[in-house]
Write a protein that holds these residues in place. Structure first.
Motif, mmCIF file in Angstrom:
data_model
loop_
_atom_site.group_PDB
_atom_site.id
_atom_site.type_symbol
_atom_site.label_atom_id
_atom_site.label_comp_id
_atom_site.label_asym_id
_atom_site.label_seq_id
_atom_site.Cartn_x
_atom_site.Cartn_y
_atom_site.Cartn_z
ATOM 1 N N SER A 191 -7.886 11.581 -13.442
ATOM 2 C CA SER A 191 -9.289 11.372 -13.136
ATOM 3 C C SER A 191 -9.841 12.658 -12.539
ATOM 4 O O SER A 191 -9.163 13.331 -11.769
ATOM 5 C CB SER A 191 -9.416 10.221 -12.140
ATOM 6 N N GLY A 238 -12.026 13.013 -10.317
ATOM 7 C CA GLY A 238 -12.257 12.918 -8.872
ATOM 8 C C GLY A 238 -10.999 12.680 -8.071
ATOM 9 O O GLY A 238 -11.076 12.294 -6.910
ATOM 10 N N ARG A 239 -9.839 12.925 -8.676
ATOM 11 C CA ARG A 239 -8.594 12.571 -7.986
ATOM 12 C C ARG A 239 -7.485 13.551 -8.345
ATOM 13 O O ARG A 239 -7.255 13.853 -9.505
ATOM 14 C CB ARG A 239 -8.181 11.175 -8.423
ATOM 15 N N GLU A 282 -2.741 12.891 -1.800
ATOM 16 C CA GLU A 282 -3.797 12.639 -2.775
ATOM 17 C C GLU A 282 -5.117 13.145 -2.203
ATOM 18 O O GLU A 282 -5.454 12.855 -1.051
ATOM 19 C CB GLU A 282 -3.927 11.148 -3.094
ATOM 20 N N THR A 315 -9.110 13.018 -3.049
ATOM 21 C CA THR A 315 -10.149 12.453 -3.919
ATOM 22 C C THR A 315 -11.514 12.998 -3.541
ATOM 23 O O THR A 315 -11.736 13.447 -2.416
ATOM 24 C CB THR A 315 -10.213 10.908 -3.837
ATOM 25 N N ASP A 363 -14.675 9.202 -7.292
ATOM 26 C CA ASP A 363 -13.433 8.475 -7.555
ATOM 27 C C ASP A 363 -13.764 7.099 -8.148
ATOM 28 O O ASP A 363 -14.510 6.321 -7.552
ATOM 29 C CB ASP A 363 -12.667 8.331 -6.242
#
Ligand SMILES: CC(C)(COP(=O)(O)OP(=O)(O)OC[C@H]1O[C@@H](n2cnc3c(N)ncnc32)[C@H](O)[C@@H]1OP(=O)(O)O)[C@@H](O)C(=O)NCCC(=O)NCCS
Length: 170
Positions: A43, A45-46, A62, A64, A69
């Motif tokens: 993704s 946004g991640r 992680e 984000t 996200d």
């Protein structure tokens, strides 16, 4: 000494093993990560990262973009923020300064984007050791907030409060 690299599907067993460690469960008792899905779910946004010492994996991070996200974990939130989740896999590796170095690298990574104004973290309200860890890095308490079944403290580090010196003050 520590570097961050992208997590891949080759890390599946390791991440599942770390998930079974009592200190990891204690910091996140209600949210089960489905790693088979997570590691294949690219993704924008991640970003999921493995921290290594000399090629030996020790922890997970992680990062984000909470506004982008697609899990919408943070709900209605401003743009140009980042949020970080972090844990060290093995209990033996706790309290040796690795987490501080991992956060320094993660913060560098976040603030390298000139648009990013602040970084958020959301430890459990009960995780007082994590609160102290984030406060030492310069994070400031924002609010107590429920995320699903988790009673959390939201902390924020604004770019202007981010100094490398903050990370070595004890
Ligand atoms: C939080 C964490 C990443 C810090 O990394 P670390 O390498 O252990 O920390 P450092 O050695 O750099 O700094 C020591 C500080 O970390 C924190 N810490 C140490 N063990 C911890 C634990 N089991 N849980 C939470 N925080 C811990 C404490 O603030 C400690 O300072 P203290 O000894 O004065 O209490 C790591 O302890 C960890 O993975 N904890 C379990 C998962 C977790 O709580 N993650 C944060 C969820 S928001």
């Amino acid at each position: 000494m520590i570097n961050l690299r992208l997590a891949t599907s080759a890390d599946l067993n390791l991440l599942q093993h770390w998930d079974e460690q009592p200190h990891v469960i204690a910091s996140n008792p209600n949210d089960k990560w489905d790693w088979e899905v997570e590691l294949h779910h690219k993704s924008e946004g991640r970003e999921q990262l493995i921290a290594e010492i000399n090629g030996h994996p020790i922890g997970f991070i992680e990062i984000t973009d909470p506004a982008r996200d697609d899990s919408n974990y943070w709900g209605n939130v401003a743009v140009n923020l980042r949020a970080i989740d972090i844990w060290i896999g093995e209990e033996n590796d706790l309290g040796k300064g690795y987490g501080t170095q991992m956060m320094q690298l993660a913060l560098e990574r976040c603030f390298t984007d000139p648009l990013v104004t602040a970084v958020l973290v959301d430890p459990l309200a009960s995780n007082t050791r994590a609160h102290r860890f984030y406060e030492r890095l310069g994070f400031q308490f924002v609010e107590q907030r429920w995320f699903g079944n988790d009673d959390c403290f939201v902390y924020r580090l604004n770019r202007e409060d981010w100094h490398h010196e903050n990370t070595i003050v004890s």
